[in-house]
Write an enzyme that holds these catalytic residues in place. Structure first.
Site: not given
Ligand code: PEP
Ligand code: MG
Length: 576
Positions: A191, A298, A432, A456, A466, A503
């Site tokens: 993130h 988000r 996801e 994800d 990730r 997205c």
């Protein structure tokens, strides 16, 4: 140059500047018996004064650069340092036990932690605890004679170097102050990397060695497009980097003319290009980006950027602002997705061995329904001001989806009974988790839209974290298994008559684009800075021709490299 560091290209662009190390020094304290108490008390009071004056500096700079709201917290922190009970308590510990000042601070901290952690549901006390931790840390650093870094203390723009940037730090970064990021750890879809991209700050992550190799003040060139860092560049290398930066600005300007163009392929197939948004600070960039919608807001970043859980009214104001600004364009607002690499600094959460597979996103919302319900109420109330779509993250089972929808229906019914104005709201889910992708036909009957979260989905499908640079080679967006899942979700959505969006970061990836267009994806949602480039590419592509490329690729490719080769062979002129 002296050396070159290699890492993962996490956010496009080149930046040149001096290193600022953001990692914390060792703040470990040990107990010592004090014989000269006056000397020790004096040392403590000097450290206290230095801490107050440092926080004052930070407050003034934050106030100037980021606004009074963001500076509030430092006022609260200074008040703590003047709190006679707290400070008196530290001095008493030193006097009664004859212990050194830093150890006395740690004793008082332990008591404060015990008292306040027990009251985890009280937002005011949790905020107080977070502030106390920050203050105690800074005070301890002064007592130990080490420097606690803070971006507000730098007076010129810097390249931030740290072991692993956490989302709450990245969210607070100011592009005027931070020219680039370099980290030891992390991946392209961590993130913090996503935030760097949305802020347009070049970033190289997962270098493994940045904090060993780089010292404060050293000159570096960060190349976030190629994923490398030049350490100690020559004058010519700096000049070349500056040229590249200037060229990038020029290219971006050229793309501006596409801002008001439609997003249609060469053969007339229209798709929606939407922006992903993190904080409200992104809103001007989103509005200016040429986006036809917000495909993912988000909301957790609102929570990460605060000192306490935002109240229903605070959230309502923010959602309303975003919806009004975007109206009549739709806005997909995702309910809270904390956990994984996004922990709320002010909320004590149990540490988990495998947080990405733990209590994250909808799992937390269903477990803490008060927080979830207050967010839903804020959303429903805000729906009167624009075109709202609510989306639930990380749905793995139909039960979760049904529970989330039932809670939403319940809150909606209560607000309806109170005659609260509201608009039409679409309710959708993220796909996801591979289980949801495989069962997309069943989910599609129970939602108004689906949005594929490839960040994800890739991680969970290939079992590659990730955020872990050690398995970055396995984190493969073009893996045929991923393409099959995406294709399946799009087909399932269309069979049920609902639109399918994406997205995850893959939506803005030029190699993936021809395949996604060929599969019939309806909406592509991405970092605002990528929108015009993607629109330019789509306008050169033929969606009908690409349908057969997508079909062949999905059915026959065995490896990511085969997929790349097939795409490059099919559209060589577009992907120069
Ligand atoms: C995703 O997983 O693709 C996604 C968009 O959500 P996030 O990156 O916030 O997990
Ligand atoms: Mg996700």
């Amino acid at each position: 140059m002296k050396t070159m560091l290699k890492g993962i290209a996490a956010s496009d662009g080149v930046a040149c500047g001096r290193v600022y190390r953001l990692d914390e020094p060792d703040l470990h304290v040990s107990q010592q018996t004090i014989t000269d108490l006056d000397y020790e008390l004096n040392r403590f009071r000097q450290a206290l004064e230095a801490t107050v004056s440092e926080i004052e500096t930070i407050k003034t700079r934050v106030n100037k650069n980021l606004g009074a709201d963001r500076a509030q917290v430092f006022i609260a922190q200074m008040a703590m340092l003047k709190d006679r009970d707290l400070i008196g308590n530290i001095e008493h510990q030193m006097q009664d036990r004859h212990v050194n000042a830093e150890f006395a601070v740690s004793l008082v901290s332990a008591t404060v932690e015990d008292e306040l952690a027990a009251l985890a549901d009280n937002p005011y006390l949790q905020e107080r605890l977070t502030n106390w931790r920050a203050v105690a840390k800074r005070l301890t650093a002064h007592l130990l004679g080490v420097t606690l870094p803070d971006l507000a203390l730098v007076s010129e723009p810097v390249i931030v170097v740290t072991h692993d940037l956490i989302a709450s730090e990245a969210v607070a970064a100011n592009p005027q102050q931070v020219l680039g990021f370099i980290t030891d750890a992390g991946g392209r879809t961590s993130h913090s990397s996503i935030l760097a991209r949305s802020l347009n700050i070049p970033a190289v992550v997962g270098t493994q060695a940045a904090t060993h190799e780089l010292t404060n003040g050293e000159l570096v060139v960060v190349n976030g497009t190629q994923g490398n860092v030049m350490v100690g560049p020559t004058t010519e290398e700096v000049a070349t980097a500056r040229q590249t930066m200037a060229q990038r600005v020029k290219n971006q300007r050229k793309l501006e003319k596409l801002k008001h163009f439609e997003t249609v392929s060469r053969d007339g197939v229209g798709v929606t290009l939407a922006a992903n948004m993190g904080t409200v600070a992104d809103l001007p960039r989103v509005v200016a980006s040429g986006a036809e919608a917000i495909g993912l807001f988000r909301t957790e970043f609102l929570y990460l950027d605060a000192q306490h859980l935002p109240t229903e009214d605070e959230q309502f104001e923010i959602y309303r602002r975003v919806l009004e600004k975007m109206r009549p364009r739709p806005v997909v607002i995702r309910t809270l997705d904390v956990g994984g690499d996004k922990n709320l600094p002010y909320r004590t959460s149990q540490s988990e061995a495998n947080p990405f597979m733990g209590a994250r996103a909808i799992r937390q919302s269903l477990a803490h329904q008060q927080v979830f319900r207050s967010q839903l109420r804020a959303l429903i109330r805000a729906s009167a001001f624009g075109q709202l779509k609510i989306m639930f993250p990380m749905i793995a089972t139909l039960d979760e989806l049904r529970q989330a929808k039932a809670i939403y229906d319940d809150e909606r019914a209560k607000l309806t009974a109170k005659r609260v104005p509201m608009g039409e709201i679409a309710v959708g889910m993220m796909v996801e988790v591979p289980a949801a992708a495989l069962l997309a036909d069943r989910f599609a009957n129970e939602v108004d839209f689906m949005s594929i979260g490839t960040n994800d989905l890739i991680g969970y499908t290939l079992a590659a974290d990730r955020t872990n640079q050690n398995v970055a080679y396995l984190y493969q967006p073009y893996h045929p298994a991923i393409l099959r899942l995406i294709d399946r979700v799009i087909s399932a959505g269309h069979a049920a008559g609902i639109p399918v969006a994406m997205c995850g970061e893959m939506a803005g990836d030029p190699i993936a684009l021809p395949l996604l267009l060929g599969m019939g994806l309806d909406e592509f949602s991405m970092a605002p800075g990528t929108i015009l480039k993607t629109r330019q590419l789509i306008r050169q592509l033929d969606a009908h021709e690409l349908a057969s490329l997508a079909e062949t690729t999905v059915n026959s490719a065995g490896t990511s490299q085969e997929v790349i080769t097939m795409v490059q062979a099919a559209v060589p002129n577009v992907l120069k």
